[in-house]
Design a protein around this motif. Sequence first.
Motif, PDB file in Angstrom:
ATOM      1  N   THR A  23      38.343  -4.380 103.197  1.00 47.78           N
ATOM      2  CA  THR A  23      39.395  -3.720 102.423  1.00 47.78           C
ATOM      3  C   THR A  23      39.843  -2.434 103.101  1.00 47.78           C
ATOM      4  O   THR A  23      41.038  -2.137 103.186  1.00 47.78           O
ATOM      5  N   GLY A  24      38.855  -1.668 103.617  1.00 47.30           N
ATOM      6  CA  GLY A  24      39.185  -0.424 104.301  1.00 47.30           C
ATOM      7  C   GLY A  24      40.015  -0.664 105.537  1.00 47.30           C
ATOM      8  O   GLY A  24      40.981   0.058 105.811  1.00 47.30           O
ATOM      9  N   THR A  25      39.683  -1.696 106.303  1.00 49.84           N
ATOM     10  CA  THR A  25      40.447  -2.038 107.504  1.00 49.84           C
ATOM     11  C   THR A  25      41.870  -2.416 107.147  1.00 49.84           C
ATOM     12  O   THR A  25      42.823  -1.989 107.787  1.00 49.84           O
ATOM     13  N   ALA A  26      42.026  -3.236 106.105  1.00 53.21           N
ATOM     14  CA  ALA A  26      43.362  -3.658 105.665  1.00 53.21           C
ATOM     15  C   ALA A  26      44.188  -2.460 105.217  1.00 53.21           C
ATOM     16  O   ALA A  26      45.381  -2.371 105.510  1.00 53.21           O
ATOM     17  N   GLN A  27      43.537  -1.534 104.493  1.00 54.61           N
ATOM     18  CA  GLN A  27      44.250  -0.341 104.022  1.00 54.61           C
ATOM     19  C   GLN A  27      44.671   0.533 105.198  1.00 54.61           C
ATOM     20  O   GLN A  27      45.787   1.066 105.220  1.00 54.61           O
ATOM     21  N   ASN A  28      43.790   0.701 106.183  1.00 56.39           N
ATOM     22  CA  ASN A  28      44.127   1.496 107.370  1.00 56.39           C
ATOM     23  C   ASN A  28      45.301   0.884 108.126  1.00 56.39           C
ATOM     24  O   ASN A  28      46.205   1.589 108.574  1.00 56.39           O
TER      25      ASN A  28
ATOM     26  N   SER B 183      47.619  -1.154 106.939  1.00 58.50           N
ATOM     27  CA  SER B 183      48.833  -1.017 106.129  1.00 58.50           C
ATOM     28  C   SER B 183      49.367   0.411 106.190  1.00 58.50           C
ATOM     29  O   SER B 183      50.579   0.627 106.323  1.00 58.50           O
ATOM     30  N   SER B 184      48.470   1.384 106.118  1.00 51.83           N
ATOM     31  CA  SER B 184      48.879   2.789 106.187  1.00 51.83           C
ATOM     32  C   SER B 184      49.505   3.099 107.540  1.00 51.83           C
ATOM     33  O   SER B 184      50.543   3.774 107.616  1.00 51.83           O
TER      34      SER B 184
ATOM     35  N   ASN C 243      53.008   1.507 107.678  1.00 53.62           N
ATOM     36  CA  ASN C 243      53.949   2.212 106.801  1.00 53.62           C
ATOM     37  C   ASN C 243      54.382   3.548 107.401  1.00 53.62           C
ATOM     38  O   ASN C 243      55.571   3.902 107.389  1.00 53.62           O
TER      39      ASN C 243
ATOM     40  N   ASP D  14      47.983 -10.018 112.337  1.00 51.42           N
ATOM     41  CA  ASP D  14      47.527  -8.625 112.241  1.00 51.42           C
ATOM     42  C   ASP D  14      47.295  -8.051 113.634  1.00 51.42           C
ATOM     43  O   ASP D  14      47.716  -6.929 113.939  1.00 51.42           O
TER      44      ASP D  14
END
Length: 235
Positions: A17-22, A24-25, A28, A74
């Motif tokens: 989850t942390g990797t996906a959030q990083n 995405s951030s 963006n 990705d």
Amino acid sequence: MKNQLYSFLIILLIASTGTAQNLSSFHNKLDSFLGKHVKSGKVDYSAIHADRSELDQLVSLSQEIRVKTSSASDFQAFWINAYNLHVIKGLVDNYPISSPLDKSGFFDKTKYSIAGENITLNDIENKMLRAKFKDARFHFVLVCGAVGCPPLISKAYLPATLNAQLEQQTKLAINNDKFIKPGKKVAVSQIFEWYKADFEQDGKTIDFINKYRKEPFAAKTKITYYPYNWKINKK
């Protein structure tokens, strides 16, 4: 034993989850950065040089990300974006500069810390992308900071839309008569010469070009290569 397995799975889930959030951030923030500083393929290096805060934040973010080749979209989107971002960083680090070639080793000696790798721009292109995925369309989205490159777009490449973006940028370049110059002999960028093997995986270079041309050339059309313009693609 069950509790240990459960804890291990929770740790994996949190890490994923942390990797996906990083990721995405990163995408963006890069999207916003490019939207602000890129117009019609030209980059406002002067403005970025005057205020490096967004650039430096993106570079820091890129160091924290981890992507696997098993998640192909990705992986590809991240490394395409990382390449374009670090070309900008390299030029800003040496600004004012007239061409990326004015900095010795710009592509093959200068190393950057990205996603756990200590890597050059050439390594990103050749080892992370070309060698792993064999996709000639990369040449229309990896932008080397020069006028001779296909234009840098003012948005990030995203995993969900990557294939459509690769197709769009390839079609735009190949149907641009300033990039593919029609004539008795068709004059094409030296990109097609330097990476000839990529474009001839399924036929001749003209076959690859015709796959994307709205008005295809005759199959027997001869091609020639015009000199690459290494002048910086500044706004």
